[in-house]
Design a protein around this motif. Sequence first.
Motif, mmCIF file in Angstrom:
data_model
loop_
_atom_site.group_PDB
_atom_site.id
_atom_site.type_symbol
_atom_site.label_atom_id
_atom_site.label_comp_id
_atom_site.label_asym_id
_atom_site.label_seq_id
_atom_site.Cartn_x
_atom_site.Cartn_y
_atom_site.Cartn_z
ATOM 1 N N ALA A 132 0.977 -1.249 -0.001
ATOM 2 C CA ALA A 132 -0.055 -0.129 0.092
ATOM 3 C C ALA A 132 0.864 1.363 -0.041
ATOM 4 O O ALA A 132 0.640 2.285 -0.465
ATOM 5 N N ILE A 133 2.002 1.458 0.870
ATOM 6 C CA ILE A 133 3.011 2.276 0.670
ATOM 7 C C ILE A 133 3.482 2.511 -0.535
ATOM 8 O O ILE A 133 3.491 3.657 -1.207
ATOM 9 N N LEU A 134 4.121 1.388 -1.352
ATOM 10 C CA LEU A 134 4.398 1.692 -2.666
ATOM 11 C C LEU A 134 3.481 2.022 -3.718
ATOM 12 O O LEU A 134 3.921 2.867 -4.393
ATOM 13 N N ASP A 135 2.418 1.547 -3.723
ATOM 14 C CA ASP A 135 1.242 1.869 -4.488
ATOM 15 C C ASP A 135 0.806 3.236 -4.584
ATOM 16 O O ASP A 135 0.789 4.033 -5.378
ATOM 17 N N GLY A 136 0.684 3.699 -3.298
ATOM 18 C CA GLY A 136 0.280 4.967 -2.889
ATOM 19 C C GLY A 136 1.613 5.879 -3.292
ATOM 20 O O GLY A 136 1.015 6.962 -3.730
ATOM 21 N N ALA A 137 2.527 5.730 -3.281
ATOM 22 C CA ALA A 137 3.678 6.605 -3.590
ATOM 23 C C ALA A 137 3.732 6.759 -5.219
ATOM 24 O O ALA A 137 3.928 7.563 -5.557
ATOM 25 N N TYR A 138 3.557 5.596 -5.645
ATOM 26 C CA TYR A 138 3.629 5.632 -7.112
ATOM 27 C C TYR A 138 2.536 6.426 -7.692
ATOM 28 O O TYR A 138 3.015 6.982 -8.612
ATOM 29 N N ASP A 182 4.413 11.563 6.504
ATOM 30 C CA ASP A 182 3.013 11.744 6.735
ATOM 31 C C ASP A 182 1.998 11.530 5.379
ATOM 32 O O ASP A 182 1.087 10.840 5.393
ATOM 33 N N ASP A 183 2.351 12.198 4.452
ATOM 34 C CA ASP A 183 1.791 11.956 3.119
ATOM 35 C C ASP A 183 1.779 10.695 2.699
ATOM 36 O O ASP A 183 0.630 10.229 2.241
ATOM 37 N N LEU A 184 2.750 9.931 2.602
ATOM 38 C CA LEU A 184 2.837 8.863 2.092
ATOM 39 C C LEU A 184 2.175 7.729 3.263
ATOM 40 O O LEU A 184 1.525 6.736 2.781
ATOM 41 N N ALA A 185 2.397 7.995 4.421
ATOM 42 C CA ALA A 185 1.720 6.985 5.308
ATOM 43 C C ALA A 185 -0.186 7.156 5.164
ATOM 44 O O ALA A 185 -0.787 6.269 5.063
ATOM 45 N N LYS A 186 -0.393 8.470 5.118
ATOM 46 C CA LYS A 186 -1.846 8.527 4.823
ATOM 47 C C LYS A 186 -2.334 8.087 3.621
ATOM 48 O O LYS A 186 -3.534 7.479 3.278
ATOM 49 N N ARG A 187 -1.536 8.045 2.563
ATOM 50 C CA ARG A 187 -2.072 7.654 1.453
ATOM 51 C C ARG A 187 -2.252 6.137 1.476
ATOM 52 O O ARG A 187 -3.063 5.593 0.790
ATOM 53 N N ALA A 188 -1.474 5.521 2.227
ATOM 54 C CA ALA A 188 -1.370 4.168 2.341
ATOM 55 C C ALA A 188 -2.361 3.530 3.339
ATOM 56 O O ALA A 188 -2.721 2.487 3.720
ATOM 57 N N GLY A 189 -3.188 4.659 4.224
ATOM 58 C CA GLY A 189 -3.940 4.138 5.213
ATOM 59 C C GLY A 189 -3.209 3.759 6.572
ATOM 60 O O GLY A 189 -3.839 2.924 7.099
ATOM 61 N N VAL A 203 11.706 4.376 -0.268
ATOM 62 C CA VAL A 203 10.438 4.102 -0.930
ATOM 63 C C VAL A 203 10.989 4.173 -2.415
ATOM 64 O O VAL A 203 10.419 3.263 -3.026
ATOM 65 N N LEU A 204 11.575 5.356 -2.670
ATOM 66 C CA LEU A 204 11.956 5.372 -4.240
ATOM 67 C C LEU A 204 12.757 4.262 -4.837
ATOM 68 O O LEU A 204 12.737 3.923 -5.562
ATOM 69 N N PHE A 205 13.819 3.975 -3.743
ATOM 70 C CA PHE A 205 14.773 2.987 -4.126
ATOM 71 C C PHE A 205 13.767 1.665 -4.382
ATOM 72 O O PHE A 205 14.264 0.685 -5.443
ATOM 73 N N ALA A 206 12.896 1.309 -3.583
ATOM 74 C CA ALA A 206 12.160 0.158 -3.771
ATOM 75 C C ALA A 206 11.373 0.098 -4.864
ATOM 76 O O ALA A 206 11.092 -1.290 -5.528
ATOM 77 N N MET A 207 10.922 1.138 -5.578
ATOM 78 C CA MET A 207 10.293 0.938 -6.812
ATOM 79 C C MET A 207 11.069 0.997 -7.918
ATOM 80 O O MET A 207 10.679 0.968 -9.121
ATOM 81 N N LEU A 208 12.385 1.236 -7.864
ATOM 82 C CA LEU A 208 13.195 1.299 -9.013
ATOM 83 C C LEU A 208 13.545 -0.205 -9.557
ATOM 84 O O LEU A 208 13.610 -0.324 -10.730
ATOM 85 N N GLY A 209 13.352 -1.159 -8.741
ATOM 86 C CA GLY A 209 13.619 -2.396 -9.220
ATOM 87 C C GLY A 209 12.680 -2.859 -10.482
ATOM 88 O O GLY A 209 13.315 -3.127 -11.507
ATOM 89 N N PRO A 210 11.516 -2.953 -10.237
ATOM 90 C CA PRO A 210 10.473 -3.287 -11.181
ATOM 91 C C PRO A 210 10.719 -2.464 -12.467
ATOM 92 O O PRO A 210 10.395 -2.802 -13.610
ATOM 93 N N VAL A 211 10.657 -1.049 -12.349
ATOM 94 C CA VAL A 211 10.803 -0.156 -13.220
ATOM 95 C C VAL A 211 12.176 -0.595 -14.098
ATOM 96 O O VAL A 211 12.042 -0.611 -15.434
ATOM 97 N N THR A 212 13.292 -0.847 -13.434
ATOM 98 C CA THR A 212 14.470 -1.146 -14.274
ATOM 99 C C THR A 212 14.148 -2.524 -15.041
ATOM 100 O O THR A 212 14.548 -2.754 -16.384
#
Length: 234
Positions: free
Chosen positions: A43-49, A63-70, A86-95
């Motif tokens: 939920a954190i990753l999807d919300g950040a995306y 707080d923005d990221l946490a709130k977005r993820a509920g 969070v950005l680091f974690a999203m880089l893998g599948p994008v690569t």
Amino acid sequence: MEAANKGVDYHATVATTSSSGPVWPDVRVGRRRPTKGDRREQAILDGAYELLRDTPLRAVSIDDLAKRAGLSRSSFYFYFESKWQVLFAMLGPVTEDVFTASRFIFERPADMAPQEAIEQAAAEVVAVWDRHGHILREVGDAVGAEPELRSQWESILGQFIEAAAAAIERDRATGVAVGGPPARALAAALMWMGERNLGLMSMRSGNAIHTEDIAETIATVWLRSVFGIGTRAQ
């Protein structure tokens, strides 16, 4: 959400697509290594995306990221030490998506002409980069200030360069590619050319190549530099 609908796995280390392909560094850099099914981290990753589509990461708070993820702020910190992780974690599948789109540059089938391979790869890379452009834009913005991310990004690009250099050397050995600078030097110039131009496209820079022209432009530069030929339309 686009990321959720496409089933993006933010936990996966990108796998090698062939015996000579890159093996990407593990990008799971949060406080813990949760299971693939951990819905709160997802939920954190999807919300950040989604949040990063319209808001730069430097303007986003924990707080923005946490709130977005509920989730609560403390729950966020159970998974990640910072918003940059969070950005680091999203880089893998994008690569992984970018490498898959580039596959015909690295491993062209024997029955595929260079023009067809490079044109298709360029078109697919531009489409993937455009889809993930908001994430790649943030990576480009962050690498100057975040040493860990800069090291990771340079390592990833370095492996793209090595894969392209190996392909150039194979094609030169069979007489398909023309001679020129050392294969790795040429591969580096071409890869950094693509990265910079696609980055400008993601930033909607006034200096960016027009979206409708960028795939053909990149394909033309590759074909003329490596094979001494133009695209099929030229």
